[in-house]
Design a protein around this motif. Sequence first.
Motif, mmCIF file in Angstrom:
data_model
loop_
_atom_site.group_PDB
_atom_site.id
_atom_site.type_symbol
_atom_site.label_atom_id
_atom_site.label_comp_id
_atom_site.label_asym_id
_atom_site.label_seq_id
_atom_site.Cartn_x
_atom_site.Cartn_y
_atom_site.Cartn_z
ATOM 1 N N TYR A 32 -21.271 8.268 -42.663
ATOM 2 C CA TYR A 32 -20.932 6.878 -42.394
ATOM 3 C C TYR A 32 -19.449 6.754 -42.736
ATOM 4 O O TYR A 32 -19.066 6.920 -43.893
ATOM 5 C CB TYR A 32 -21.775 5.933 -43.251
ATOM 6 N N PHE A 34 -15.406 5.072 -42.383
ATOM 7 C CA PHE A 34 -14.691 3.798 -42.375
ATOM 8 C C PHE A 34 -13.182 4.043 -42.396
ATOM 9 O O PHE A 34 -12.711 5.049 -42.932
ATOM 10 C CB PHE A 34 -15.040 2.964 -43.620
ATOM 11 N N TYR A 36 -9.845 1.618 -43.637
ATOM 12 C CA TYR A 36 -9.370 0.381 -44.232
ATOM 13 C C TYR A 36 -7.846 0.367 -44.189
ATOM 14 O O TYR A 36 -7.189 1.405 -44.222
ATOM 15 C CB TYR A 36 -9.796 0.272 -45.704
ATOM 16 N N GLN A 38 -4.460 -1.490 -46.228
ATOM 17 C CA GLN A 38 -4.045 -2.235 -47.413
ATOM 18 C C GLN A 38 -2.574 -2.598 -47.281
ATOM 19 O O GLN A 38 -1.705 -1.720 -47.334
ATOM 20 C CB GLN A 38 -4.275 -1.401 -48.674
ATOM 21 N N GLN A 42 -2.043 -6.854 -51.349
ATOM 22 C CA GLN A 42 -3.326 -7.360 -50.853
ATOM 23 C C GLN A 42 -4.427 -6.332 -51.056
ATOM 24 O O GLN A 42 -4.169 -5.149 -51.273
ATOM 25 C CB GLN A 42 -3.203 -7.730 -49.377
ATOM 26 N N GLY A 43 -5.639 -6.820 -50.960
ATOM 27 C CA GLY A 43 -6.776 -5.918 -51.050
ATOM 28 C C GLY A 43 -6.984 -5.164 -49.755
ATOM 29 O O GLY A 43 -6.257 -5.346 -48.785
ATOM 30 N N LEU A 44 -7.971 -4.312 -49.731
ATOM 31 C CA LEU A 44 -8.282 -3.539 -48.534
ATOM 32 C C LEU A 44 -9.027 -4.398 -47.521
ATOM 33 O O LEU A 44 -9.850 -5.234 -47.881
ATOM 34 C CB LEU A 44 -9.151 -2.332 -48.885
ATOM 35 N N LEU A 46 -11.244 -3.995 -43.867
ATOM 36 C CA LEU A 46 -11.922 -3.057 -42.982
ATOM 37 C C LEU A 46 -11.354 -3.143 -41.568
ATOM 38 O O LEU A 46 -11.270 -4.224 -40.986
ATOM 39 C CB LEU A 46 -13.424 -3.355 -42.951
ATOM 40 N N LYS A 49 -15.674 0.926 -38.414
ATOM 41 C CA LYS A 49 -16.649 1.804 -39.061
ATOM 42 C C LYS A 49 -17.486 2.510 -38.006
ATOM 43 O O LYS A 49 -17.661 2.002 -36.888
ATOM 44 C CB LYS A 49 -17.539 1.021 -40.015
ATOM 45 N N PHE A 51 -21.251 4.609 -37.511
ATOM 46 C CA PHE A 51 -22.526 5.065 -38.053
ATOM 47 C C PHE A 51 -23.177 6.068 -37.114
ATOM 48 O O PHE A 51 -23.683 7.096 -37.539
ATOM 49 C CB PHE A 51 -23.499 3.890 -38.231
ATOM 50 N N PHE A 90 -6.525 3.838 -45.438
ATOM 51 C CA PHE A 90 -7.477 4.672 -46.172
ATOM 52 C C PHE A 90 -8.683 4.977 -45.288
ATOM 53 O O PHE A 90 -9.289 4.073 -44.705
ATOM 54 C CB PHE A 90 -7.973 3.957 -47.434
ATOM 55 N N VAL A 94 -19.176 7.299 -46.822
ATOM 56 C CA VAL A 94 -20.207 6.937 -47.791
ATOM 57 C C VAL A 94 -21.006 8.188 -48.100
ATOM 58 O O VAL A 94 -21.622 8.793 -47.200
ATOM 59 C CB VAL A 94 -21.125 5.828 -47.261
ATOM 60 N N THR A 103 -19.048 4.647 -51.801
ATOM 61 C CA THR A 103 -17.944 4.863 -50.881
ATOM 62 C C THR A 103 -16.898 5.744 -51.541
ATOM 63 O O THR A 103 -16.461 5.468 -52.657
ATOM 64 C CB THR A 103 -17.315 3.514 -50.483
ATOM 65 N N PHE A 105 -13.154 7.316 -51.042
ATOM 66 C CA PHE A 105 -11.926 7.084 -50.295
ATOM 67 C C PHE A 105 -11.019 8.304 -50.322
ATOM 68 O O PHE A 105 -10.967 9.041 -51.316
ATOM 69 C CB PHE A 105 -11.159 5.898 -50.891
ATOM 70 N N GLY A 106 -10.255 8.477 -49.239
ATOM 71 C CA GLY A 106 -9.165 9.429 -49.248
ATOM 72 C C GLY A 106 -7.994 8.861 -50.030
ATOM 73 O O GLY A 106 -8.024 7.705 -50.485
#
Lengths: 115, 116
Positions: A32, A34, A36, A38, A42-44, A46, A49, A51, A90, A94, A103, A105-106
Motif C-alpha cells: 500500500y 503513498f 505526501y 510537505q 506545514q504538515g504533510l 497526501l 495512494k 492499493f 515523501f 504501509v 506507515t 516513510f522514506g
Amino acid sequence: AQSVTQPDIHITVSEGASLELRCNYSYGATPYLFWYVQSPGQGLQLLLKYFSGDTLVQGIKGFEAEFKRSQSSFNLRKPSVHWSDAAEYFCAVVGGDTGGFKTIFGAGTRLFVKA
Amino acid sequence: EAGVAQSPRYKIIEKRQSVAFWCNPISGHATLYWYQQILGQGPKLLIQFQNNGVVDDSQLPKDRFSAERLKGVDSTLKIQPAKLEDSAVYLCASSFRGQVRTDTQYFGPGTRLTVL
C-alpha cells in the motif's frame, strides 16, 4: 523488514519542465503506497495512494505515480512543474501484518524549482 | 473543516528538562498518531491511538516519552527528561477510522523542538 528508499536527496528543475521523483520499496506482500508533500512550516499532505488495480494513479495538483511491481518502484511524476511545487516529497509504504500496520516513510526528496 | 491543531509550534528547552505537546485532531476522527521527524529523515511513528486506547506504541521510548488521549479526542505527548537527540519536529495526524492501509491521514503543522 519493510523499507522505503528515495535515492535523490534533492532535485532542481526549471519551471515548466517535467518532474520524476524516484521511490523504491521493500515489502513482501501487496504494498500500500503513498506520496505526501510537505511545504515549509506545514504538515504533510497526501498527494495520492495506490492499493490495487490500475498501476497509474492520479493525484491532486496534477501529480501521478506509476506502480511497477517488477522494479519495486512507485515513482511520482508531473508533466509541468510550477514554482509552487517547491517542497519536500515523501514516499511511504504501509508495512506490517494482521497484527498491526504502520506507515513507513522514506527520507524525502527536496524539490527546488528555478525560474 | 478545521484541520489538525498542534501547539506550541516551537519549543526550545535545555537537556534534562520536561516538555509537553498538545494535539487536537479533526472532529470525528477516531484515530490519532504521533510521529517524530528528525532533520533529514522521514516521519517515524511513535504512537497510535484508536479512540482513547493505544494501538501501537512499539517505537515510543517509554523510559522518557509518554502520551495520553483522554476522552478519545485531544492528546498530549510528553518528554521527561529530554535529551539532545530528541530535537525534531513532532507531528500529529488523525484519520477517520484507523484503517492504516487505506485511510487518509491528515497532519498538523508540527511542533519543532530544540534541545540545547
